[in-house]
Design a protein around this motif. Structure first.
Motif, short mmCIF file in Angstrom:
data_model
loop_
_atom_site.label_atom_id
_atom_site.label_comp_id
_atom_site.label_asym_id
_atom_site.label_seq_id
_atom_site.Cartn_x
_atom_site.Cartn_y
_atom_site.Cartn_z
N LEU A 296 0.83 -1.21 0.00
CA LEU A 296 0.00 0.00 0.00
C LEU A 296 0.86 1.26 0.00
O LEU A 296 0.60 2.21 -0.74
CB LEU A 296 -0.92 -0.01 1.22
N GLN A 297 1.92 1.26 0.82
CA GLN A 297 2.79 2.43 0.87
C GLN A 297 3.55 2.61 -0.44
O GLN A 297 3.75 3.74 -0.89
CB GLN A 297 3.77 2.28 2.04
N ILE A 298 3.96 1.50 -1.06
CA ILE A 298 4.63 1.61 -2.36
C ILE A 298 3.68 2.20 -3.40
O ILE A 298 4.06 3.05 -4.21
CB ILE A 298 5.14 0.22 -2.81
N SER A 299 2.42 1.78 -3.35
CA SER A 299 1.43 2.33 -4.29
C SER A 299 1.21 3.81 -4.04
O SER A 299 1.11 4.60 -4.98
CB SER A 299 0.11 1.57 -4.15
N LEU A 300 1.15 4.21 -2.76
CA LEU A 300 0.95 5.62 -2.45
C LEU A 300 2.15 6.46 -2.89
O LEU A 300 1.98 7.57 -3.40
CB LEU A 300 0.72 5.79 -0.94
N ILE A 301 3.36 5.92 -2.71
CA ILE A 301 4.55 6.65 -3.15
C ILE A 301 4.56 6.79 -4.66
O ILE A 301 4.86 7.86 -5.22
CB ILE A 301 5.83 5.94 -2.65
N GLY A 302 4.21 5.69 -5.37
CA GLY A 302 4.13 5.78 -6.83
C GLY A 302 3.08 6.77 -7.29
O GLY A 302 3.31 7.54 -8.23
N LEU A 303 1.94 6.75 -6.60
CA LEU A 303 0.89 7.71 -6.94
C LEU A 303 1.35 9.13 -6.68
O LEU A 303 1.06 10.05 -7.46
CB LEU A 303 -0.37 7.40 -6.13
N LEU A 304 2.11 9.32 -5.59
CA LEU A 304 2.61 10.66 -5.27
C LEU A 304 3.64 11.11 -6.30
O LEU A 304 3.62 12.26 -6.76
CB LEU A 304 3.21 10.66 -3.87
N VAL A 305 4.55 10.20 -6.67
CA VAL A 305 5.60 10.55 -7.64
C VAL A 305 5.00 10.89 -8.99
O VAL A 305 5.43 11.84 -9.67
CB VAL A 305 6.62 9.40 -7.75
N LEU A 306 3.99 10.11 -9.40
CA LEU A 306 3.37 10.38 -10.70
C LEU A 306 2.30 11.45 -10.62
O LEU A 306 2.09 12.20 -11.58
CB LEU A 306 2.77 9.08 -11.25
N GLY A 307 1.61 11.50 -9.48
CA GLY A 307 0.47 12.42 -9.39
C GLY A 307 0.86 13.87 -9.24
O GLY A 307 0.22 14.75 -9.81
N VAL A 308 1.94 14.14 -8.50
CA VAL A 308 2.34 15.54 -8.28
C VAL A 308 2.71 16.23 -9.60
O VAL A 308 2.23 17.33 -9.88
CB VAL A 308 3.49 15.61 -7.26
N PRO A 309 3.57 15.61 -10.46
CA PRO A 309 3.83 16.27 -11.75
C PRO A 309 2.58 16.44 -12.60
O PRO A 309 2.41 17.46 -13.28
CB PRO A 309 4.86 15.34 -12.42
N LEU A 310 1.70 15.41 -12.57
CA LEU A 310 0.47 15.53 -13.36
C LEU A 310 -0.42 16.65 -12.84
O LEU A 310 -1.01 17.42 -13.63
CB LEU A 310 -0.28 14.20 -13.34
N LEU A 311 -0.52 16.76 -11.52
CA LEU A 311 -1.30 17.85 -10.95
C LEU A 311 -0.68 19.20 -11.27
O LEU A 311 -1.39 20.19 -11.53
CB LEU A 311 -1.42 17.67 -9.43
N TYR A 312 0.65 19.25 -11.27
CA TYR A 312 1.33 20.50 -11.61
C TYR A 312 1.04 20.90 -13.06
O TYR A 312 0.72 22.06 -13.35
CB TYR A 312 2.83 20.33 -11.39
N GLN A 313 1.14 19.91 -13.97
CA GLN A 313 0.85 20.20 -15.37
C GLN A 313 -0.62 20.57 -15.56
O GLN A 313 -0.95 21.46 -16.35
CB GLN A 313 1.19 18.97 -16.23
N ALA A 314 -1.51 19.88 -14.81
CA ALA A 314 -2.93 20.22 -14.91
C ALA A 314 -3.18 21.64 -14.41
O ALA A 314 -4.00 22.38 -14.97
CB ALA A 314 -3.76 19.22 -14.11
#
Length: 351
Positions: free
Chosen positions: A196-214
């Motif tokens: 679960l923590q690995i998934s959250l870290i992956g989501l954070l690593v991928l999600g933050v740049p996507l949110l920034y671009q959005a």
């Protein structure tokens, strides 16, 4: 580190495991749960690190030596790499599992919750939750540690300090570089991550740049929409001004046509003269209307104006004839009626 990103700590003592507060359930799921084992359940060993780079071979050798020295049949180990030694904390894995800890649980020795590197060299004695710990610091490294359930006597302290005297030949050994220490701690930390923590870290690593671009895309869209609205307003204003100009030109052409047919001066000429008269006396031309027989106007004069001067200026107009001027019911308001003069008369007067 902010408190909401810290793992939930649960103390493990000989009496059992401290319960987790209900408010910490979500943080335990996201950040993990860490079991802090009290000093009374721990055994400490300081093992010399073999010379060479800290690779997997040296790690396995130190781990084997730590298992051999631990006074338990099934020891759990927490190894910390110092510059020249390995600091090993061990505990009885079977006993902790009987208390309810699952295999692979994140365990943290209670003494390691305090930074030994911040302490001065020499002997230290501190009181813990279930007893006393005496330890020796040398060159910012933990050399020895011993636990007493009750406050130790002077004799106990002297015997401990004599038993843990160390030589000072460690300085001749090659110290472990900071990069190797960081790599070892990173691998230990990564081994504790749950899926679960690995998934959250992956989501954070991928999600933050996507949110920034959005966010950038949304900001650009808002700016583009604002620019379009401003452009639309400018176009509408320009269209309004163009329509007003065209209306003015049409009316002007129509008045010129009427002037030519009727052989009268342009109606805007007396309007300009009356406006000039109003400006001369400090008043204003309130109303001006072209009628079938001439023009009608209302002129507002200031309180200090001379009525004779107003009459003289209005009657001196060359574009109007048969001028009639009178006061109205409104204060300082003059009503003016006149007929339009023919262009021939104006041309003759101008000569």
């Amino acid at each position: 580190m902010p408190d909401f990103l810290r793992p939930v700590d649960r103390l493990v003592t000989p009496e059992g495991v401290a319960p987790r507060a209900s408010r910490d359930l979500l943080r335990a799921i996201v950040c993990g749960e860490r079991y802090v084992v009290s000093r009374s359940l721990l055994h400490f060993e300081r093992i010399e690190r073999p010379a060479g780079e800290l690779d997997q071979r040296i790690r396995n050798a130190v781990k084997l030596a730590a298992r051999t020295r631990a006074p338990y049949n099934n020891p759990g180990l927490d190894i910390h790499w110092s510059t020249r030694h390995a600091l090993v904390w061990s505990w009885d894995q079977d006993r902790l599992q009987q208390m309810g800890l699952k295999p692979g649980a994140w365990i943290r020795p209670e003494p390691m919750m305090t930074a030994y590197r911040d302490l001065e060299d020499g002997f230290h004695l501190r009181q813990l939750r279930d007893g006393y710990e005496g330890f020796v610091i040398q060159n910012q490294d933990l050399v020895a540690s011993r636990f007493w359930r009750h406050e130790p006597s002077v004799l106990d302290l002297e015997m401990f300090q004599r038993s843990c005297r160390t030589t000072h030949d460690d300085a001749s050994r090659q110290s472990l570089d900071s990069l190797s220490l960081l790599r070892a701690e990173t691998e230990k930390w990564a081994s504790r991550l749950t899926p679960l923590q690995i998934s959250l870290i992956g989501l954070l690593v991928l999600g933050v740049p996507l949110l920034y671009q959005a966010g950038i895309y949304l900001r650009l869209n808002l700016e583009l929409q604002g620019s379009r609205q401003e452009l639309t307003a400018v176009v509408q204003e320009s269209a309004t001004q163009f329509e007003a100009l065209r209306t003015y030109q049409n009316n002007l052409a129509q008045l010129e046509e009427y002037s030519d047919v009727l052989n009268l001066v342009h109606p805007l000429l007396p309007a300009a003269e009356l406006a000039e008269t109003a400006q001369t006396i400090g008043g204003e031309l309130s109303r001006f209307r072209v009628t079938q027989n001439g023009v009608e106007a209302e002129l507002r004069a200031p309180d200090s104006s001379d009525p004779a001067e107003i009459v003289r200026l209005v009657e001196a107009s060359q574009s109007m004839t048969g001028v009639s001027i009178s006061r109205t019911r409104a204060q300082n308001m003059w009503a003016i009626t006149a007929e339009l003069e023919t262009p021939a008369v104006i041309d003759g007067n101008s000569r």
